[in-house]
Design a protein around this motif. Structure first.
Motif, PDB file in Angstrom:
ATOM      1  N   HIS A 400       0.844  -1.199   0.000  1.00 32.34           N
ATOM      2  CA  HIS A 400       0.000   0.000   0.000  1.00 32.34           C
ATOM      3  C   HIS A 400       0.883   1.255   0.000  1.00 32.34           C
ATOM      4  CE1 HIS A 400      -3.364   2.698   1.228  1.00 32.34           C
ATOM      5  NE2 HIS A 400      -2.392   3.305   1.908  1.00 32.34           N
ATOM      6  N   GLU A 401       1.875   1.291   0.880  1.00 36.44           N
ATOM      7  CA  GLU A 401       2.753   2.475   0.944  1.00 36.44           C
ATOM      8  C   GLU A 401       3.547   2.608  -0.360  1.00 36.44           C
ATOM      9  OE1 GLU A 401       1.955   4.381   3.207  1.00 36.44           O
ATOM     10  OE2 GLU A 401       1.013   2.997   4.606  1.00 36.44           O
ATOM     11  N   HIS A 404       1.706   4.477  -2.935  1.00 29.89           N
ATOM     12  CA  HIS A 404       1.846   5.935  -2.829  1.00 29.89           C
ATOM     13  C   HIS A 404       3.115   6.416  -3.535  1.00 29.89           C
ATOM     14  CE1 HIS A 404      -1.580   6.259  -0.306  1.00 29.89           C
ATOM     15  NE2 HIS A 404      -1.026   5.788   0.789  1.00 29.89           N
ATOM     16  N   GLU A 425      -5.048   7.196  -1.950  1.00 31.94           N
ATOM     17  CA  GLU A 425      -5.313   6.067  -1.045  1.00 31.94           C
ATOM     18  C   GLU A 425      -6.022   4.928  -1.778  1.00 31.94           C
ATOM     19  OE1 GLU A 425      -3.984   5.776   1.703  1.00 31.94           O
ATOM     20  OE2 GLU A 425      -3.359   7.823   2.099  1.00 31.94           O
ATOM     21  N   HIS A 482      -7.723   9.371   4.893  1.00 32.75           N
ATOM     22  CA  HIS A 482      -8.307   8.048   5.099  1.00 32.75           C
ATOM     23  C   HIS A 482      -9.700   8.188   5.683  1.00 32.75           C
ATOM     24  CE1 HIS A 482      -5.271   5.142   4.158  1.00 32.75           C
ATOM     25  NE2 HIS A 482      -4.359   5.823   4.809  1.00 32.75           N
TER      26      HIS A 482
END
Ligand code: ZN
Length: 667
Positions: A400-401, A404, A425, A482
């Motif tokens: 997930h990171e 980004h 996100e 988020h």
């Protein structure tokens, strides 16, 4: 903002008629504007298109009013960012982004420029008169350890706690005052006045990075906005050659591997599973593909030994064996997925040119701040335990990171706003899901591993089930990166709202083309949509851009039909015909619901629609353009006083879609 009254025809795959889709005012997809190819595609080619595009949008500005600011090259695409300028100083956020393919054909433009001439501020209140003065003043500020700006980097360093490999002493964080650079930049104030300011780049060490600041000339200090990059970070490192290195670790949830033998502290009981990972140096737990920053919790004093040695040696130290093994497992899981994800983006998808430097990875068990995070100013992915040991070996977090870090590289300028951050996100969840889904037992939850070991977590987002719909005006309600926004029909979580239809479309394409080709096609469509995308784009614009890219990458129009369906089901694309409301009153005896359908087409297109509630007899009606008509549908059995959600099935032409509706029973 100028309103563009253009309608573009989108072909419905598999049907014979064309359906007009509402055109947005700032983004368009022309097919009739092209340039002459030079030795490469860049500013010159973009400039030659400016007169046509400005005429097309009815702009009050001339080509000479625009300055070339940045270029992002995608896969077969070139995105050229032009900014309005005043006296050769760019005006922030006044962008015209031209997207051109390898044949010099314009396929998208994004015009977000004011339609008035802002007045220039007289400068009577300005405290800083020039860029040189701004840089000199910033040097004075960073020399003072008590300044808020100086304390902010100390706070970053405290979270990351970088250690010297040689003696394990903590590395002191600092700014490099001698390397400060900057340039003037205008902002338009709310009263339509150009305010001069300075965009300043402040390099840091330990952690290494670049803080980007805005100094309004009328203020006595800059605002410490680490997320205001108006220039792209320079490339730090080239990709080294890879060679295989054998390692052992838990590549999937131990509960799945071990079944009923699983215990929460599995690493004490069970030997690791052999896997293989490409690492650059011979037999050493070290990689230059990802630059590791040492942290207090994961020091690299063991990097010259093999994993097997480390694993076996930790047994001899009974007190800390479990802790050492947990750390080793965490390191290897994260290294594996960090390498795998970046390697896929660079080598399989073809974005290697955007990844000459890799995001750094930091693992911490005691970092304050809770959640794992990607910090663009330092290009660091920090994975923390987030109150659950399994967070450190859950690849969902790293992926997930990492999403980004890919997302910010696709943007022309890395400035952001709350909507763009929310899209980021959603993209990051989609990016993670593309890898997680390769495990046939994946249950669709982003934090599957964490949930398995520690129960439900805050990041427990379900990416395989369609749960959330976009609603009109959602953008105005988004204020944090988020979480959920309350819409007319309850809470919508915007990460799965975007990630779920994108993942579903990927899985549809994989069914059509097979794992490798289907996934690559899906990722190209999605990543090419975000490449060069204005940070001011709305969800509807994003969805239209996805359709256009689907058509570019798949001329058979099959991919476009897939994205249209998936995006429509999440309400990210408007329907021509839909119910007037998402709430309907249903009678219990007989079980019937009255639904009013509206044909939004204001031209002259009648539409035949087949509609039904789940497992009920369908109704078939024809609606004239702009017509609104109530019809009675047989309903599922309802309980008195209990409101329930159902999926209304719509068939228009050959396209089947769903529409979530709540039934309120009445007598
Ligand atoms: Zn995130």
């Amino acid at each position: 903002m100028l309103k563009l009254n253009m309608s573009v025809l989108f072909l419905f795959a598999g049907s014979v008629h064309a359906m007009p889709v509402q055109e947005t005012d700032a983004m368009a997809f022309p097919k009739d504007i092209s340039c002459n190819i030079g030795s490469s595609i860049g500013e010159t080619e973009g400039r030659s298109l400016l007169p046509d595009v400005l005429a097309r949008v009815g702009s009050i500005w001339q080509p000479g009013d625009f300055q070339f600011i940045a270029q992002v090259d995608g896969v077969g695409s070139h995105h050229l960012v032009f900014n309005l300028h005043h006296n050769n100083i760019p005006v922030e956020k006044q962008e015209l982004i031209l997207s051109i393919d390898n044949n010099c054909q314009l396929f998208r433009y994004q015009y977000r420029v004011v339609d008035y001439k802002p007045k220039e501020d007289a400068g009577n209140n300005s405290k800083i008169k020039s860029i040189d003065e701004a840089i000199t003043s910033l040097k004075t500020i960073v020399a003072n350890p008590d300044e808020p700006l100086t304390r902010s980097i100390q706070a970053q360093a405290n979270r990351l706690r970088l250690l010297n490999k040689a003696d394990h002493s903590q590395l002191p964080a600092s700014y490099v005052a001698d390397e400060i650079t900057g340039s003037p930049l205008y902002r338009i104030s709310s009263n339509k006045v150009l305010i001069l300011g300075y965009q300043l780049n402040l390099p840091s060490r330990n952690p290494d990075g670049l803080l980007e600041l805005w100094w309004n000339s009328q203020r006595s200090s800059p605002s410490a906005l680490p997320r205001f990059p108006y220039a792209k970070r320079s490339d730090k490192q080239s990709i080294p050659a890879l060679s295989p290195w054998q390692w052992q670790g838990y590549g999937q949830h131990p509960q799945r591997t071990l079944g009923t033998d699983y215990v929460v502290n599995f690493w004490e009981v069970w030997p690791p599973i052999s896997q293989s990972l490409s690492i650059n140096t011979a037999d050493k737990l070290q990689t230059a593909n990802l630059v590791f920053l040492d942290s207090l919790d994961f020091s690299w004093d063991f990097e010259d030994r093999t994993f097997a040695e480390l694993w076996n040696n930790s047994d001899s130290d009974a007190d800390s064996a479990a802790e050492k093994k947990r750390k080793l497992t965490s390191i290897l899981t994260n290294v594996a997925y960090a390498d795998k994800g970046i390697g896929y983006a660079a080598n399989t998808l073809g974005y290697g040119h955007l990844l000459p430097s890799k995001p750094n990875l930091v693992l911490s068990t005691t970092a304050s701040g809770g959640s794992s995070i990607y910090k663009p100013a330092f290009d660091i992915i920090q994975i923390v335990d987030n109150s659950c040991n399994a967070s450190l070996y859950d690849p969902g977090a790293t992926l997930h990171e990492q999403g980004h870090s890919v997302f910010v590289r696709l943007l022309g300028l890395s400035r952001s706003n709350p909507v763009n951050t929310a899209m980021n996100e959603g993209f990051a969840d989609y990016w993670a899901a593309g890898f997680l889904r390769q495990d046939p037992k994946w249950n669709g939850s982003l934090s599957d591993f964490r949930s398995g070991a520690c129960g439900k977590t805050s990041a427990d987002r379900q990416l395989r089930t369609q749960l959330y719909d976009y609603f009109d005006g959602m953008e105005a309600k988004i204020s944090s990166s988020h979480g959920g926004i309350t819409g007319p029909e309850g809470k919508v979580f915007f990460e799965p709202m975007l990630a779920q239809p994108l993942l579903a479309a990927m899985e549809d394409l994989i069914k059509l083309h097979g794992e490798e080709k289907g996934r690559k096609l899906a990722d190209h469509i999605v990543l090419e949509t975000f490449a060069g995308l204005s940070v001011d784009a709305s969800y509807r614009e994003l969805s239209l851009a996805l359709l256009v890219n689907a058509r570019r990458f798949d001329p058979s129009l099959k991919a476009e039909a897939i994205y249209r369906l998936r995006l429509t089901n999440s309400n990210l694309l408007p329907r021509q015909v839909e119910p007037e409301s998402r709430v309907a009153i249903a009678t219990i005896m007989p079980a019937e619901t009255s639904v009013t359908l509206v044909n939004h087409d204001s031209a002259n297109k009648a539409e035949r629609v087949t509609v039904a509630l789940p497992n009920q007899v369908e109704q078939n009606i024809e609606l004239a353009a702009s017509e609104k008509r109530a019809l009675t549908l047989p309903s599922p059995q309802l309980t008195c006083g209990e409101v329930s959600s159902h999926r209304l099935r719509f068939v228009i032409g050959k396209t089947i879609s769903w529409y979530k509706i709540r039934l309120i029973p009445s007598h």
